[in-house]
Each structure stands twice: as structure tokens, then as C-alpha cells.
Design an enzyme around this catalytic site. Structure first.
Site, PDB file in Angstrom:
ATOM      1  N   ASP A 110     -57.382  22.870  64.655  1.00  0.00           N
ATOM      2  CA  ASP A 110     -57.912  22.587  65.838  1.00  0.00           C
ATOM      3  C   ASP A 110     -57.209  21.082  66.335  1.00  0.00           C
ATOM      4  OD1 ASP A 110     -60.181  22.379  67.785  1.00  0.00           O
ATOM      5  OD2 ASP A 110     -60.438  19.960  66.990  1.00  0.00           O
TER       6      ASP A 110
ATOM      7  N   GLU B 246     -54.407  25.886  67.499  1.00  0.00           N
ATOM      8  CA  GLU B 246     -55.285  25.604  68.976  1.00  0.00           C
ATOM      9  C   GLU B 246     -54.404  24.839  69.922  1.00  0.00           C
ATOM     10  OE1 GLU B 246     -59.004  24.176  71.272  1.00  0.00           O
ATOM     11  OE2 GLU B 246     -57.547  23.108  69.875  1.00  0.00           O
TER      12      GLU B 246
END
Length: 690
Positions: free
Chosen positions: A465, A508
């Protein structure tokens, strides 16, 4: 990444006191050169929002005295706002938007589609299939006399004079998936460029053990349950692995299962729902499983059963931030303090606090003394920037993406070279694997905690993330440590089905497209491709609309062998495809082909295969992308047929590494549209007669 951020508090560590009457932002708002007069709402000091009903055209946002040429405005992103700022946004179709403006020292604006703009229908690059047989030229790929099979209908034909004639299955929209009809030899070796990754928010998927639904005293809200825990757990995932495997999936990405904050924060900018860490992005203890997810035995069972089915398990991991503080964690973990006299306003269990009729759920901050020295017992100023007590105040993530705060979350000092002690609350926490280490920096602890799941349980990879909000060197260190942990697990489990598999890491980087980049040198095997979702609606109506992207992706993969991408059509951070397709099951069926036949790795978001609908969202327009899996609808004939269609295409992809990793060659741009993919001896042809 983003959607859970957008439900954050306007002022996490400030006081939600009644706001004074504030002047509206001095911002010119125009649509197609016509001035608009937005009605501004004061959310906090120097923070406002307004809702806009926009028609197609160009939205222009500028400071009154700006003389600068307008710059493109990316929706969802926080954009700096200086005295000479000017932005433009091409509104694709009529819809509602929310504009947030901050006018303080770090002035900024952000444009959020409330109802995602739905793309216009694709240009008619192909016509409707008439239902008859289709002549296909296949001589450039398959030899005369060879038997070909259509993976959808099961029909076969022999190549004669470089051609076959086949009738597509009645419910296929004219799609033919041609493969050699001879029995396959050995199972194809796994190639991550051909991976099908199934992404699950575990709490919203399947409830295998109702006894853990209210762990740590968490309670449902009795309303829309927008941000509460729904009961999904690791046992439920294990029970549904056969469904996942039936889609041709070879990797399962699960939301971070480690221990989250026990309590809730106010959800959305309006504080209209209780928001727990059900999604896995509000960590409290990285070394423990969250009790709502189940036990360590449950995790071992999930990974073992997944591996037995040829499915690798990926953890979602976060190194940018831990979770917010909450009343419940203050009470249970013994950090922070209340303002003098405010204890009288709290029930015995602080998490049961209710706002007054004139308040919303953000108002609990009025009870908390964020300047009290006892906040040192939380993460501590050497660990995070948080803007409370003697903690440093983080800048805006727009001003400094590495040291800034995302949605007022505490920002880990991963770049720091300072040796740190274990945070006080973790040092005294009853159940934790966190132990003090000599000479450890913040990132050393985080890396040890995240990689223990690899070493002890055989986790196969990470979906990482907020990549661009952590310095590259830290990601490289995480990757190296994960590979060492993977080797340790393999040595301890030499007979495990995945013991010889390498570790895999996908990142990401919000807004990144299919291109290769320097992130590949920082430990990442692939990056999420944010470009494909915008193309998926047109491609679901007519596969030929995807041709430019297919050719581009395959070219990039061929030119840069170590490069990979992970394309998706639905996500927890943007929108569900069923929203974009307006619930059209024909397009949901078309998505199976558009997504699963794309070069590079692809991500199926849970319920893409069953047209899972958007759920309640409150004042956060993205919460509805995390609706419960629609298991009850799987028995409906039309949904069962849709799932079967996804299964056939998914299994076709799984049999043929050439689909994701092979050379792409356009055979016919018109009627019918046809392309070939080839990787060594593995060859397929895809045809759509439309």
C-alpha cells in the site's frame, strides 16, 4: 489505497468544537466558461466543501487573481492551491461531484466524483453477432489438419486451408476462445505475467466463525453497517476456496489480517457512521492476527488449502502509517488522556459513547486532551509524526509525499536513522510478538513484523500500500528481508506445494499506468495499472475496443522482460464495475473477456464475477465499493450463468500462459475481430464476431 483514506476525519487530533461563521473560499468555479455559484459548507477552520451538479464539458477552477495557464486536474487527488493556481477538468458525463477546499497554510483542493462519471458507449467498432457460424483464418498460428476447440462451447473443428468454421456458444456474445484440441501435456509452469489475482476484503466476504464477530467489544451500529465489522474471516475464506479456484485464480490477495485498532473513528467528513479498521489499513499491532479474522491455526489452514489448489496467498501490507487513536484503544491500551472533567461524559465502556443530537461522531475529540504528556505512551514522537503533544506535525502529503500525513493518519518515520525503543503501549501489551531490539530503527521493526508472516506461515507475497509515500530504500529492504524469510520457510517446509516458489511483490502507486518505471528496481515485481478501469466499460461492450491497450501492454512486457502490471476493473479505492456498467449483466459478462484476456497480470475484485452491487456509503462515496459478497444471489439463474461464463474464461487463461505473457498479434481488426497470443509452443486465438 485511497478510498479508506477519504473516509478520514477532518481533524483527527483537533477538537470538533462548534465552528464560527467563516467566509467562503475565494475560488472561481466555471463550467464551459459559465460562472457557477457554489454553496460552501464549513467543515472546520479553513476547510470547506460544496457539491456540484455538472454537465459534460470543462470545469475551470482558479484563484481570482490567477494569470497562470490552467493545469489538468486529476480527480481524487489533493492538489496544491496557491494564489496563481488554475486547474481544468474534463467532465466526461453529467454527474455529481464534491469539491473540498482548504485555505490554510497548506492550501489545497480536491475534486471527488460522488457518482462516478459513466463513460459514453464505445464507438461502434463492431456490430452485433447474428447468431450464426463464423469463418476464422487461423493458418498463421495453427497448421492444417490440427483440431481446434472453443473453450466456451466445447465445439471442435479441423483446420482446413488455414481456416476453421465454428458457431459461438449462444450466450457468448459471439466470443470464441480457440486452443489446440489435443490433450494438453504437462501443466504449464507458473508465470506471474499471466496471474489471475483475486482480491478479497476478508471481513466482507464470508463468515466462517460467528463467534469472533464482536472481538474486542466491537459492535454493529444497527443501521447501514457502513464501517463496522461484518463477520468475514479466514475460516470463511477457506470454505470458499473452491469458488475462487473455479475462476482460474492462482493468487489470493487478502486485506491485511493483523490486529487493527479496537475502536472506531467517525466515518466520512460528516461523521455519520462508525468506522472501524475492517479493511486492514488501521493497524494497532502488526505481529498479531486481528481476532475478528480468526486464529493462527485458521491462517495456516487457509494457506495450506490455498497452496493445495495452486493458489498463492498475498498479504496487503502498510508501512506508511498505523491506525488512528480511538476512545476504546485509549481505555484498553492505557495511552492518551481526557480533558479535565470529561470523564463524566463517558459511559463505563468508552466506545459506547454517543454524540448529542446536535453533534456527529467526530465530536468525541472534544473529550480528549491531545496536548497531555501521556500521549508519549502511544507510538511516541520517535516513531510517528502526529501533530499532538510533543509529536512533530507532519506536512501535507502533497507538499511532502514521503514525510506527509495521509488523511491525518500518523506518519511512520521510516526514513529515520535514529535507533528507537519499542513503543510503550506495545512493550506492555499482553499479546504481542513485538520485542525490543538493539539498534533497530523504525523501519527495522516494521520489516521484522511484516516478514514474520512470511517466515512462520508461508505467505507468498505482498500487495504493498501507499508505495510513493515511503522512501525507495525502505521498500528495497523489505523485499530483501521477505526473500530471506521465504527461504527460511521453504527450508522448514520442503514438502509444501509452494516451497520452490519465489516471493512476489506488487505495489500500489496511485495513478500509475502500464509503463515500466524505477519502482521495478526497488523490489517490486509489478505495479497496479490504474489505466485499465477507464477502458473496461467500452471493452466489455465490444472486445475490439481493448485492442490498443492489449497491443500496448504486450509490447511493454516484451520489451522489458522483468516488467509486469496488474490491471483491474473494480477496486475498493475507486469504483465497482457494476456501477460503471449500470448493473448491465451483459456488460458484466463482457468484462470477463475484457479483463481476463488482457496481457499482464489481472486482478478480479470479489464479486466482479457475480455483479456484486454498490452498498451504503454515507458521506464517504467509496465505502459502498466494500459491500458484502452477494452469495445469496449466486443461486439466481442469471447470476449462476454469469459466474459460469467467468469460470470458463478464467480457466482458459489459467491453461495458457501465452494470454498474459505471450506475443500479441492482431489477426483481423474488423468482422470478426481476432487476435493471437503465442508463448513458445503455447498458442491461442481469440475471436469476437460482433
Amino acid at each position: 489505497m485511497r478510498a479508506h483514506r477519504l473516509s478520514a476525519l477532518p481533524l483527527l487530533f483537533g477538537l470538533a468544537l462548534p465552528l464560527p461563521s467563516l467566509a467562503a473560499p475565494e475560488l472561481s468555479v466555471r463550467l464551459n466558461d459559465q460562472p457557477l455559484s457554489p454553496k460552501w459548507n464549513a467543515l472546520a477552520a479553513d476547510r470547506y466543501d460544496t457539491e456540484l451538479e455538472l454537465e459534460p464539458g470543462q470545469l475551470q477552477l482558479a484563484m481570482p487573481q490567477s494569470t497562470a495557464q490552467s493545469a489538468p486536474l486529476a480527480p481524487f487527488r489533493r492538489q496544491p492551491l496557491g494564489k496563481d493556481s488554475a486547474y481544468r477538468y474534463e467532465v466526461p458525463e453529467a454527474g455529481r461531484y464534491r469539491l473540498i477546499v482548504e485555505t490554510g497554510t497548506a492550501a489545497a483542493l480536491r475534486l471527488l466524483p460522488i457518482k462516478a462519471a459513466e463513460p459514453k458507449a464505445a464507438a461502434p467498432v463492431c456490430r452485433a453477432w447474428g447468431g450464426g457460424a463464423v469463418d476464422v483464418a487461423v493458418g498463421d498460428v495453427f497448421r492444417d489438419g490440427q483440431t481446434l476447440r472453443d473453450a466456451l462451447s466445447g465445439a471442435t473443428a479441423i483446420v482446413r486451408n488455414g481456416q476453421v468454421t465454428l458457431k459461438p456458444a449462444a450466450d457468448s456474445d459471439g466470443l470464441l476462445l480457440l486452443e489446440a484440441g489435443e490433450p494438453a501435456g504437462a501443466e504449464p509452469s507458473h508465470d506471474w505475467r499471466n496471474a489471475t489475482v483475486y482480491f478479497v476484503l476478508t471481513d466482507r466476504f464470508a463468515n466462517g466463525d460467528p463467534s469472533n464477530d464482536r472481538s474486542y467489544g466491537r459492535e454493529p451500529d444497527g443501521a447501514d453497517e457502513i464501517g463496522t465489522f461484518h463477520g468475514g474471516d479466514l475460516k470463511g475464506l477457506t470454505e470458499r476456496l473452491d469458488h475462487i479456484a473455479s475462476l482460474g485464480v492462482d493468487a489470493l490477495w487478502i486485506s491485511a489480517p493483523y490486529e487493527q485498532i479496537h475502536g472506531w473513528v467517525g466515518g466520512g467528513d460528516s461523521g455519520d457512521f462508525r468506522h472501524y479498521g475492517y479493511h486492514g489499513y488501521y493497524a494497532l499491532d502488526f505481529t498479531q492476527l486481528d481476532a475478528n479474522m480468526g486464529s493462527e491455526d485458521d491462517l495456516r489452514a487457509l494457506i495450506g488449502e490455498a497452496h493445495a489448489r495452486g493458489i498463492r496467498v498475498l498479504f496487503d501490507v502498510v508501512m506508511n502509517h498505523p491506525g488512528y487513536s480511538t476512545l476504546q484503544d485509549m481505555q484498553q491500551q492505557g495511552f492518551g488522556a481526557l480533558r479535565d472533567g470529561m470523564a463524566a461524559y463517558l459511559p463505563e465502556q468508552w466506545s459506547a459513547w454517543q454524540p448529542e443530537a446536535h453533534e456527529n461522531l467526530h465530536a468525541y475529540h472534544n473529550l480528549v486532551d491531545y496536548e497531555h504528556p501521556s500521549w508519549a505512551a502511544w507510538w511516541g514522537r520517535d516513531w510517528v509524526r502526529a501533530g499532538i503533544a510533543d509529536y512533530d506535525t507532519p506536512p501535507s502529503s502533497t507538499v511532502d509525499p514521503l514525510k506527509g500525513s495521509l488523511a491525518f493518519l500518523p506518519d511512520f518515520r521510516t526514513e529515520s536513522e535514529a535507533v528507537v525503543a519499542l513503543p510503550e503501549f506495545l512493550a506492555r501489551k499482553a499479546h504481542t510478538r513485538a520485542e525490543p531490539r538493539e539498534g533497530y530503527r523504525v523501519r527495522d521493526y516494521l520489516i521484522e513484523w511484516l516478514t514474520l508472516w512470511v517466515r512462520e506461515f508461508g505467505v507468498d507475497g505482498f500487495r504493498v500500500d501507499t508505495v510513493k509515500h515511503v522512501e525507495p530504500a525502505t521498500w528495497a529492504e523489505l523485499r530483501a528481508a521477505a526473500e530471506r524469510a521465504r527461504s527460511d520457510w521453504a527450508r522448514a517446509n520442503p514438502d509444501a506445494p509452494m516451497a520452490s516458489e519465489p516471493f512476489w511483490m506488487v505495489g500500489e502507486v496511485f495513478g500509475h499506468g502500464p509503463e515500466a518505471s524505477d519502482y521495478l528496481d526497488q523490489g517490486f515485481d509489478a505495479l497496479i495499472n490504474f489505466d485499465f478501469q477507464a477502458q473496461a466499460v467500452a471493452a466489455s461492450d465490444c472486445l475490439a475496443a481493448a485492442e490498443p491497450s492489449y497491443a500496448d501492454y504486450a509490447r511493454r512486457l516484451g520489451e522489458t522482460p522483468k516488467h509486469n502490471l496488474l490491471s483491474y476493473a473494480s477496486s475498493h479505492d475507486t469504483a465497482l464495475f457494476s456501477q460503471l456498467a449500470k448493473g448491465d449483466l451483459a456488460r458484466q459478462r463482457g468484462l470477463a473477456a475484457a479483463l481476463l484476456l488482457a496481457p499482464g497480470a489481472v486482478q478480479v475484485y470479489y464479486g466482479d464475477e457475480s455483479a456484486r452491487a454498490f452498498g451504503p456509503s454515507g458521506s464517504d462515496p467509496y465505502q459502498g465499493t466494500r459491500s458484502p459478497m452477494n452469495w445469496a444471489e449466486h443461486e439466481r439463474p442469471e447470476i449462476a450463468a454469469l459466474i459460469e461464463h467467468w469460470q470458463r474464461i478464467g480457466q482458459f487463461r489459467a491453461r495458457h500462459p501465452a494470454i498474459g505473457a505471450g506475443q500479441h498479434r492482431l489477426l483481423s481488426p474488423g468482422q470478426p475481430y481476432a487476435f493471437a497470443r503465442e508463448l513458445g509452443e503455447d498458442k491461442v486465438i481469440v475471436v469476437q464476431a460482433r
